[in-house]
Design a protein around this motif. Structure first.
Motif, PDB file in Angstrom:
ATOM      1  N   TRP A  67       0.887  -1.240  -0.108  1.00 26.06           N
ATOM      2  CA  TRP A  67      -0.064  -0.057   0.069  1.00 26.06           C
ATOM      3  C   TRP A  67       0.893   1.211   0.067  1.00 26.06           C
ATOM      4  N   SER A  68       2.178   1.307   0.463  1.00 28.83           N
ATOM      5  CA  SER A  68       2.902   2.269   0.598  1.00 28.83           C
ATOM      6  C   SER A  68       3.421   2.770  -0.877  1.00 28.83           C
ATOM      7  N   LEU A  69       3.404   2.060  -2.049  1.00 29.95           N
ATOM      8  CA  LEU A  69       3.792   2.020  -3.277  1.00 29.95           C
ATOM      9  C   LEU A  69       2.739   2.704  -4.048  1.00 29.95           C
ATOM     10  N   PHE A  70       1.377   3.305  -3.615  1.00 30.20           N
ATOM     11  CA  PHE A  70       0.457   3.432  -4.807  1.00 30.20           C
ATOM     12  C   PHE A  70      -0.090   4.846  -3.829  1.00 30.20           C
ATOM     13  N   SER A  71      -0.574   5.846  -4.806  1.00 28.61           N
ATOM     14  CA  SER A  71      -1.400   6.998  -4.220  1.00 28.61           C
ATOM     15  C   SER A  71      -2.788   6.734  -4.443  1.00 28.61           C
ATOM     16  N   THR A  72      -3.675   7.897  -3.970  1.00 27.18           N
ATOM     17  CA  THR A  72      -4.801   7.757  -4.179  1.00 27.18           C
ATOM     18  C   THR A  72      -5.332   8.400  -5.393  1.00 27.18           C
ATOM     19  N   TYR A  73      -4.458   8.856  -6.201  1.00 30.35           N
ATOM     20  CA  TYR A  73      -4.764   9.963  -7.494  1.00 30.35           C
ATOM     21  C   TYR A  73      -4.368   8.898  -8.655  1.00 30.35           C
ATOM     22  N   TYR A  74      -5.509   8.821  -9.422  1.00 34.50           N
ATOM     23  CA  TYR A  74      -5.588   7.854 -10.532  1.00 34.50           C
ATOM     24  C   TYR A  74      -5.332   8.907 -11.886  1.00 34.50           C
ATOM     25  N   ASP A  80      -9.028  11.915  -7.700  1.00 38.23           N
ATOM     26  CA  ASP A  80      -8.493  11.523  -6.507  1.00 38.23           C
ATOM     27  C   ASP A  80      -9.533  10.798  -5.916  1.00 38.23           C
ATOM     28  N   PHE A  81      -9.582   9.560  -5.285  1.00 36.13           N
ATOM     29  CA  PHE A  81     -10.787   8.707  -4.881  1.00 36.13           C
ATOM     30  C   PHE A  81     -10.456   8.639  -3.337  1.00 36.13           C
ATOM     31  N   ARG A  82      -9.990   9.598  -2.930  1.00 39.18           N
ATOM     32  CA  ARG A  82      -9.570   9.383  -1.476  1.00 39.18           C
ATOM     33  C   ARG A  82     -10.985   9.253  -0.482  1.00 39.18           C
ATOM     34  N   SER A  83     -12.077   9.975  -1.123  1.00 44.58           N
ATOM     35  CA  SER A  83     -13.290  10.045  -0.322  1.00 44.58           C
ATOM     36  C   SER A  83     -14.087   8.915  -0.278  1.00 44.58           C
TER      37      SER A  83
END
Length: 321
Positions: A67-74, A80-83
């Motif tokens: 999980w540390s290798l990926f961001s929440t921005y596609y 950004d799907f963080r919500s």
């Protein structure tokens, strides 16, 4: 937390910020009291039921470490799907040697998850493919709904249960023989090559399983193929369970999968298909199975591919729901 779930070994110190990593986005449920989640993740670390020698039981931890290798921005959709609210519920307790007991624990844990989170989407991280049967049994028992299965796989997984037991070669057969799902409600995409014996083809035809070859899927394209399958399922079932056996990928893309073969999917093809799947709100559950991190490359080729596949489906769900 359910009596059948335990806190995983891998946990992250979450950091809030403008640039969010997946490790900061997925919330450990044991750190939050009562909450409503769009998606809940359960680790199912079982591999003793694998026909091929496998350490797939180690994959839930490898998945979390990635999980540390990926961001929440596609980037592909500039979103950004963080919500999207996602929680990690921990791992199902396993017995050291008793496969039937392990499956009973999976079923009981899933019933508890369904009761605690009745409106979530359920993600199960295997483990070998045998986990699919107890998870779906729990879904059927708890909801009373008619369940359709969309299976991405090189194999039919229709081996005779009497001969092979509750292994990763029999989950679909278990569900069919048990009357949990109907053969006409099972769609297997990705079949190819020389990896299904004639008796398995006969079984698929006997039960009415829908077999879609990789060649046919490529000819149709991801959008049309998934639209056709979902239209057919939408006429018959209450919700859809997606099971992703990573041996559907070509061995060049999935070195960490014991049963991967030449001639399978490319990773981008699987990502495109799962993006299309994520558009449908009656897809209520998914599993990812049969990944052995001990067999993977030093660069974690297969582990990263699974995390990417999971995130692709999640971002699609975020965009379209």
């Amino acid at each position: 937390m359910s009596d059948f779930l335990v806190k995983p070994a891998t946990t992250w110190n979450r950091v809030e910020g403008q640039d969010l990593k997946v490790k900061d986005w997925i919330v450990p449920s044991w750190e939050v009291s009562a909450a409503t989640w769009d998606v809940v993740i359960t680790g199912v670390p079982l591999s003793r039921s694998s026909i091929s020698a496998s350490a797939a039981s180690e994959f839930p931890e490898a998945f979390r470490r990635s999980w540390s290798l990926f961001s929440t921005y596609y980037f592909d959709e500039h979103v950004d799907f963080r919500s999207l609210r996602v929680a990690d519920l921990g791992d199902v307790k396993m017995h050291g040697t008793d496969i039937v007991r392990c499956h009973a624990n999976i079923e009981a844990a899933m019933v508890d998850v369904l009761k605690a989170h009745p409106d979530s989407c359920y993600v199960s991280i295997g483990g070998d493919h045998s986990i699919t049967a107890p998870v779906i049994r729990a879904l059927a028992m708890e909801t009373g709904k008619r369940i359709g299965i969309l299976q991405f796989d090189t194999h039919l997984d229709l081996r005779d249960v009497q001969e092979h037991g509750p292994s990763n070669g029999t989950p679909i057969r278990q569900l069919l023989d048990g009357g949990i799902v109907r053969g006409e409600d099972v769609y297997n995409i990705g079949l190819h090559g020389f990896y299904n014996a004639p008796t398995l083809i006969e079984a698929a035809r006997h039960y009415g399983v829908n077999m879609i070859s990789l060649k046919e899927c490529r000819r149709n394209g991801a959008t049309r193929q998934i639209a056709d399958v979902m239209a057919a399922l939408g006429e018959k079932v209450d919700f859809v369970y997606v099971t992703v056996d990573m041996d559907v990928l070509d061995i060049a893309y999935a070195p960490g999968v014991p049963a991967s073969t030449p001639g399978g999917m490319r990773t981008d093809e699987l990502f495109d298909l799962l993006f299309e799947v994520g558009k449908y709100d009656f897809v209520r559950a998914v599993d990812f199975v049969c990944i052995d991190p001990h067999r993977d490359t030093q660069a974690q080729t297969t582990v990263k591919a699974v995390t990417y596949a999971f995130l692709t489906m999640m971002v699609s769900r975020y965009i379209h729901l």
